[in-house]
Design a protein around this motif. Structure first.
Motif, PDB file in Angstrom:
ATOM      1  N   THR A   1       0.823  -1.208   0.000  1.00  0.00           N
ATOM      2  CA  THR A   1       0.000   0.000   0.000  1.00  0.00           C
ATOM      3  C   THR A   1       0.856   1.257   0.000  1.00  0.00           C
ATOM      4  OG1 THR A   1      -1.709  -1.201   1.239  1.00  0.00           O
ATOM      5  CG2 THR A   1      -1.861   1.198   1.188  1.00  0.00           C
ATOM      6  N   VAL A   2       1.865   1.292   0.864  1.00  0.00           N
ATOM      7  CA  VAL A   2       2.754   2.458   0.911  1.00  0.00           C
ATOM      8  C   VAL A   2       3.471   2.625  -0.429  1.00  0.00           C
ATOM      9  CG1 VAL A   2       4.851   3.412   1.958  1.00  0.00           C
ATOM     10  CG2 VAL A   2       3.072   2.392   3.404  1.00  0.00           C
ATOM     11  N   GLY A   3       3.942   1.528  -1.001  1.00  0.00           N
ATOM     12  CA  GLY A   3       4.623   1.601  -2.291  1.00  0.00           C
ATOM     13  C   GLY A   3       3.709   2.105  -3.390  1.00  0.00           C
ATOM     14  N   ALA A   4       2.438   1.697  -3.362  1.00  0.00           N
ATOM     15  CA  ALA A   4       1.492   2.145  -4.386  1.00  0.00           C
ATOM     16  C   ALA A   4       1.242   3.643  -4.287  1.00  0.00           C
ATOM     17  CB  ALA A   4       0.185   1.377  -4.248  1.00  0.00           C
ATOM     18  N   VAL A   5       1.073   4.147  -3.070  1.00  0.00           N
ATOM     19  CA  VAL A   5       0.851   5.587  -2.903  1.00  0.00           C
ATOM     20  C   VAL A   5       2.112   6.369  -3.269  1.00  0.00           C
ATOM     21  CG1 VAL A   5       0.190   7.407  -1.297  1.00  0.00           C
ATOM     22  CG2 VAL A   5      -0.885   5.163  -1.124  1.00  0.00           C
ATOM     23  N   LEU A   6       3.263   5.850  -2.881  1.00  0.00           N
ATOM     24  CA  LEU A   6       4.523   6.517  -3.244  1.00  0.00           C
ATOM     25  C   LEU A   6       4.681   6.628  -4.749  1.00  0.00           C
ATOM     26  CD1 LEU A   6       7.152   4.988  -0.777  1.00  0.00           C
ATOM     27  CD2 LEU A   6       6.532   7.400  -0.978  1.00  0.00           C
ATOM     28  N   ALA A   7       4.220   5.620  -5.467  1.00  0.00           N
ATOM     29  CA  ALA A   7       4.395   5.608  -6.919  1.00  0.00           C
ATOM     30  C   ALA A   7       3.585   6.694  -7.608  1.00  0.00           C
ATOM     31  CB  ALA A   7       4.005   4.237  -7.473  1.00  0.00           C
ATOM     32  N   VAL A   8       2.427   7.045  -7.047  1.00  0.00           N
ATOM     33  CA  VAL A   8       1.561   8.016  -7.715  1.00  0.00           C
ATOM     34  C   VAL A   8       1.565   9.384  -7.039  1.00  0.00           C
ATOM     35  CG1 VAL A   8       0.064   6.264  -8.710  1.00  0.00           C
ATOM     36  CG2 VAL A   8      -0.458   7.139  -6.448  1.00  0.00           C
ATOM     37  N   ARG A   9       1.649   9.421  -5.708  1.00  0.00           N
ATOM     38  CA  ARG A   9       1.628  10.694  -4.999  1.00  0.00           C
ATOM     39  C   ARG A   9       2.512  10.639  -3.765  1.00  0.00           C
ATOM     40  NH1 ARG A   9      -2.351  14.528  -5.802  1.00  0.00           N
ATOM     41  NH2 ARG A   9      -1.102  15.636  -4.271  1.00  0.00           N
ATOM     42  N   PRO A  10       3.829  10.694  -3.929  1.00  0.00           N
ATOM     43  CA  PRO A  10       4.717  10.618  -2.764  1.00  0.00           C
ATOM     44  C   PRO A  10       4.519  11.757  -1.775  1.00  0.00           C
ATOM     45  CG  PRO A  10       5.926  11.262  -4.736  1.00  0.00           C
ATOM     46  CD  PRO A  10       4.577  10.827  -5.194  1.00  0.00           C
TER      47      PRO A  10
END
Length: 368
Positions: free
Chosen positions: A207-216
């Motif tokens: 989940t953290v990686g997914a959010v970082l990928a689109v909106r860090p």
């Protein structure tokens, strides 16, 4: 790991309630600083972060409905403390976890009401404090890039679950209502929750990686870290301006993330939860095997319309569970967003002095 009524005696439950209330009170104050940190020097912090805090609470509620098998006859589910702390900050994370646990106990009869303080302390406060402390420590020694945030998230989440199990054992040692040896409880609880922690770590890191990928810029734990975007210019890779250096856009810019996250939560709670493991979770299994549940009490909300994550009088189990999950997601998002928004508005309206860097409030001048 929701503790029901009857596992812990009333004096210990009351003491845990005092600890939980104090932690929530401190967290409400600290959440204001975290809102500002997400958008320094601007009142847009509340506009951007309050809905995201509500979304994090709703997502945790939804994923907690997805029990996954971890061993023969045992299942586990996300606790969510590490995920909440890393996405929206440790103080706001405790607020989010408290909202989830409160609604689960009151609306869905999940976790005893007399044990609400115990549940907030071990599932909310302990997981957040342990996870975020370890997370920040790891970031100090790991390379300063986004992949380090994901790796640190994995380790922090992994450790937070057995830490919560150990915290339960400590509370049981103080106020347990059965005579099962504490060493037996500790071994069984920590052992099974190490396995559950692996699932927690995978979900948190993904989940953290997914959010970082689109909106860090929306990940609290990634503030100050950036992994330069590579652009191919003339056949060579060059560093582009890091995403964290880009000024935060208005509240509407976070809307796609909020909508996508809410829809995902609704699908998980309203549909995917039907296929979750029906095996007892770690605490339930240990309690049944070791005899901790001898004095368990029926939940006072056992006859409520949403008890046990189903709609009363709806015979179709798939429809009943789906509707209950959908209602839970909506209620958690609304309460979480409203609470965090109210916290920020109190400061903007001047009804409470802002907290300084040292944690002290400036003195107001009173007219004479």
């Amino acid at each position: 790991m929701h503790v029901p009524d009857g596992f812990i005696d009333l004096p210990a439950s009351a003491a845990a309630g005092v600890v939980a209330a104090g932690a929530v009170a401190v967290s409400l104050r600290g959440a204001r600083r975290e809102l500002d940190a997400m958008n320094p020097g601007s009142d847009l912090g509340a506009d951007r972060t309050a809905p995201l805090a509500g979304l994090v609470a709703a997502f945790i509620f939804a994923v907690q409905m997805l029990n996954f098998p971890v061993a023969a006859g045992t299942s586990g589910h996300l606790l969510g403390g590490a995920l909440a702390a890393i996405l929206v900050g440790p103080y706001t994370g405790i607020v989010c976890m408290s909202v989830v646990l409160l609604l689960q106990g009151v609306l869905f009869a999940d976790g005893g009401l007399s044990a609400l303080g115990v549940n907030i302390t071990i599932m909310g406060v302990v997981t957040v404090v342990v996870a975020y402390t370890l997370f920040r420590g790891l970031l100090k020694v790991l390379p300063k890039r986004r992949s380090s945030v994901t790796a640190a998230s994995f380790v922090a989440a992994l450790v937070s679950v057995p830490a919560s199990a150990a915290a339960f054992t400590l509370v049981y040692a103080i106020g347990g209502t059965t005579d099962v040896p504490v060493g037996t409880v500790m071994t069984a609880m920590v052992g099974v929750h190490v396995l559950i922690g692996v699932g927690e770590a995978l979900i948190t890191a993904a989940t953290v990686g997914a959010v970082l990928a689109v909106r860090p810029d929306l990940v609290y734990g990634a503030r100050g870290l950036s992994s330069p975007l590579k652009l191919r210019v003339g056949g060579e890779l060059v560093d582009a301006a890091p995403a964290s250096a880009t000024p935060a856009s208005p509240a509407a810019s976070a809307r796609p993330v909020w909508i996508a996250g809410l829809l995902t939560s609704l699908v998980l709670a309203g549909f995917v939860s039907f296929y979750a493991s029906a095996n007892p979770d770690g605490l339930e299994k240990v309690a049944a095997d070791k005899g901790i549940d001898k004095n368990v009490e029926e939940h006072v909300a056992a006859d409520f319309p949403l008890a046990d994550y189903g709609i009363k009088d709806v015979e179709n189990m798939r429809l009943s569970g789906g509707l209950a999950g959908t209602i839970g997601v909506g209620a958690t998002a609304a309460v979480g967003t409203g609470l965090v928004w109210a916290v920020k508005r109190r400061r903007k309206d001047g009804s409470e002095a802002p907290v300084g860097a040292a944690g002290t409030a400036p003195v107001r001048k009173e007219s004479v």
